[in-house]
Scaffold this motif. Sequence first.
Motif, short mmCIF file in Angstrom:
data_model
loop_
_atom_site.label_atom_id
_atom_site.label_comp_id
_atom_site.label_asym_id
_atom_site.label_seq_id
_atom_site.Cartn_x
_atom_site.Cartn_y
_atom_site.Cartn_z
N PHE A 132 38.72 -39.56 -49.55
CA PHE A 132 39.76 -40.47 -50.06
C PHE A 132 40.45 -39.88 -51.29
O PHE A 132 41.68 -39.88 -51.39
CB PHE A 132 39.12 -41.82 -50.40
N LEU A 133 39.66 -39.35 -52.23
CA LEU A 133 40.23 -38.80 -53.46
C LEU A 133 41.04 -37.53 -53.19
O LEU A 133 42.11 -37.32 -53.77
CB LEU A 133 39.11 -38.50 -54.46
N LEU A 134 40.52 -36.68 -52.29
CA LEU A 134 41.25 -35.45 -51.94
C LEU A 134 42.58 -35.77 -51.25
O LEU A 134 43.60 -35.13 -51.52
CB LEU A 134 40.38 -34.57 -51.04
N ARG A 135 42.57 -36.75 -50.35
CA ARG A 135 43.82 -37.15 -49.67
C ARG A 135 44.81 -37.73 -50.67
O ARG A 135 46.02 -37.45 -50.60
CB ARG A 135 43.51 -38.18 -48.58
N LYS A 136 44.29 -38.53 -51.58
CA LYS A 136 45.17 -39.12 -52.59
C LYS A 136 45.80 -38.04 -53.46
O LYS A 136 46.99 -38.09 -53.78
CB LYS A 136 44.33 -40.09 -53.45
N TYR A 137 44.97 -37.04 -53.85
CA TYR A 137 45.46 -35.95 -54.69
C TYR A 137 46.51 -35.11 -53.94
O TYR A 137 47.53 -34.72 -54.49
CB TYR A 137 44.29 -35.07 -55.12
N MET A 183 46.47 -32.68 -36.81
CA MET A 183 45.70 -33.48 -37.76
C MET A 183 44.82 -32.57 -38.61
O MET A 183 44.12 -31.73 -38.09
CB MET A 183 44.83 -34.49 -37.00
N SER A 184 44.89 -32.77 -39.93
CA SER A 184 44.12 -31.94 -40.84
C SER A 184 42.63 -32.31 -40.78
O SER A 184 42.25 -33.36 -40.26
CB SER A 184 44.63 -32.11 -42.26
N THR A 185 41.82 -31.41 -41.36
CA THR A 185 40.37 -31.66 -41.39
C THR A 185 40.05 -32.94 -42.16
O THR A 185 39.20 -33.73 -41.74
CB THR A 185 39.64 -30.47 -42.05
N LEU A 186 40.75 -33.16 -43.27
CA LEU A 186 40.51 -34.36 -44.07
C LEU A 186 40.84 -35.61 -43.27
O LEU A 186 40.11 -36.62 -43.34
CB LEU A 186 41.35 -34.32 -45.35
N GLU A 187 41.90 -35.57 -42.51
CA GLU A 187 42.29 -36.72 -41.68
C GLU A 187 41.25 -36.99 -40.60
O GLU A 187 40.92 -38.15 -40.30
CB GLU A 187 43.66 -36.50 -41.04
N LYS A 188 40.71 -35.92 -40.02
CA LYS A 188 39.67 -36.09 -38.99
C LYS A 188 38.41 -36.74 -39.57
O LYS A 188 37.82 -37.62 -38.96
CB LYS A 188 39.32 -34.73 -38.39
N VAL A 189 38.02 -36.26 -40.76
CA VAL A 189 36.83 -36.83 -41.41
C VAL A 189 37.07 -38.29 -41.76
O VAL A 189 36.20 -39.14 -41.58
CB VAL A 189 36.46 -36.02 -42.67
N GLU A 190 38.29 -38.58 -42.24
CA GLU A 190 38.61 -39.94 -42.66
C GLU A 190 38.59 -40.91 -41.48
O GLU A 190 38.29 -42.09 -41.65
CB GLU A 190 39.99 -39.96 -43.32
N LYS A 191 38.87 -40.40 -40.30
CA LYS A 191 38.96 -41.27 -39.12
C LYS A 191 37.75 -41.16 -38.19
O LYS A 191 37.83 -41.49 -37.02
CB LYS A 191 40.24 -40.94 -38.35
N ILE A 192 36.61 -40.70 -38.73
CA ILE A 192 35.38 -40.64 -37.94
C ILE A 192 35.03 -42.04 -37.43
O ILE A 192 35.04 -43.01 -38.19
CB ILE A 192 34.21 -40.08 -38.76
N ASP A 193 34.77 -42.14 -36.16
CA ASP A 193 34.38 -43.43 -35.55
C ASP A 193 33.07 -43.91 -36.19
O ASP A 193 32.11 -43.15 -36.31
CB ASP A 193 34.18 -43.22 -34.04
N ARG A 194 33.05 -45.18 -36.59
CA ARG A 194 31.85 -45.71 -37.25
C ARG A 194 30.62 -45.63 -36.35
O ARG A 194 29.49 -45.58 -36.83
CB ARG A 194 32.07 -47.15 -37.69
N ARG A 195 30.83 -45.61 -35.04
CA ARG A 195 29.71 -45.50 -34.12
C ARG A 195 28.99 -44.16 -34.26
O ARG A 195 27.78 -44.05 -34.03
CB ARG A 195 30.18 -45.70 -32.67
N ILE A 196 29.72 -43.14 -34.65
CA ILE A 196 29.11 -41.83 -34.90
C ILE A 196 28.19 -41.91 -36.12
O ILE A 196 27.09 -41.34 -36.12
CB ILE A 196 30.19 -40.75 -35.10
N VAL A 197 28.64 -42.64 -37.14
CA VAL A 197 27.82 -42.83 -38.35
C VAL A 197 26.52 -43.52 -37.97
O VAL A 197 25.43 -43.10 -38.38
CB VAL A 197 28.59 -43.65 -39.40
N TYR A 198 26.63 -44.60 -37.17
CA TYR A 198 25.42 -45.33 -36.75
C TYR A 198 24.51 -44.45 -35.91
O TYR A 198 23.29 -44.51 -36.04
CB TYR A 198 25.81 -46.58 -35.96
N LEU A 199 25.10 -43.63 -35.06
CA LEU A 199 24.31 -42.75 -34.20
C LEU A 199 23.53 -41.73 -35.03
O LEU A 199 22.35 -41.49 -34.79
CB LEU A 199 25.23 -42.03 -33.20
N VAL A 200 24.21 -41.14 -36.02
CA VAL A 200 23.54 -40.17 -36.90
C VAL A 200 22.38 -40.84 -37.62
O VAL A 200 21.28 -40.28 -37.72
CB VAL A 200 24.54 -39.57 -37.92
N LEU A 201 22.60 -42.07 -38.10
CA LEU A 201 21.57 -42.82 -38.82
C LEU A 201 20.37 -43.10 -37.92
O LEU A 201 19.22 -42.90 -38.31
CB LEU A 201 22.16 -44.12 -39.35
#
Length: 281
Positions: free
Chosen positions: A269-274, A1-19
Amino acid sequence: MSTLEKVEKIDRRIVYLVLIVVVAAILLRPIGLPIPISSSTKKYYEAINSLPSGSVIALGVDFDAGALPELGPMLEATLKQLFASDKKFVIFSLWGGGPAVSTIYLNKLKDLIESSGKKYGEDYVLLPYIAGGETAAAALAKDFKNTVKNDYYGTPVDQIPLLKNLNTANDFALLITITAGTPGVEEYLRQWVSPFGIKFNVGALGVSAPNYMPYYTSGQIYGMIQGLRGAAEYELLVGSPSIAVSSMDALSAGHIVTIVFILLGNAVFLLRKYSRKEVKS
């Protein structure tokens, strides 16, 4: 899995935890982001400061425990300014929970009160809950000291020096209400401001402040603290940054984290699309 794919699939719970971590860290250690002072908050502060020495202020604590997070900092900063000044004041409430809220902050500021040299009964007084809504507001304006028989602690009003010469709203230099709703601003406007022409300061919830702006712009309200942001401004004017200022830091930090994640998501999203387009070509 590429770095972009990993970032794209970050668990939303991690986002909430960081916040959560960022907001909690800023609340514990505020960074002191600059807060411009609005004219309405400045006028609230100046209305108290500009009064002659010995002036008596009527302070209406018209909210209960449910509004403490937003209105509590306003009341605390108001009490700090009053105890640091040469003004006298009477605390009363048209809300059942108002006297209990007042005692919370009077106890919290016990050291400040002692160092100020102000004496209970001579420089400040706490009255009990005065039932009746607008009827009570009218009674206080027309016959203040006879509307209640005792102070909050049970002392008869005729034994309290500060109350002896307070007969009507005309005997006060300023009326302040820190209010969560009704009874509150409109009742005081009808019963105190219009008949007696008393200068009027308001501390309001953020959601209520827009409703009071017509009274402010028309001059019926002299100064107004608008929500927690206004409370933070007022804390800075009083020279005692506290929970409101740190809350504004935390709110700003939370917004920054949210914006960063939004930008990151769109960039990925834009980088993956490109990259997919390049593969197809």
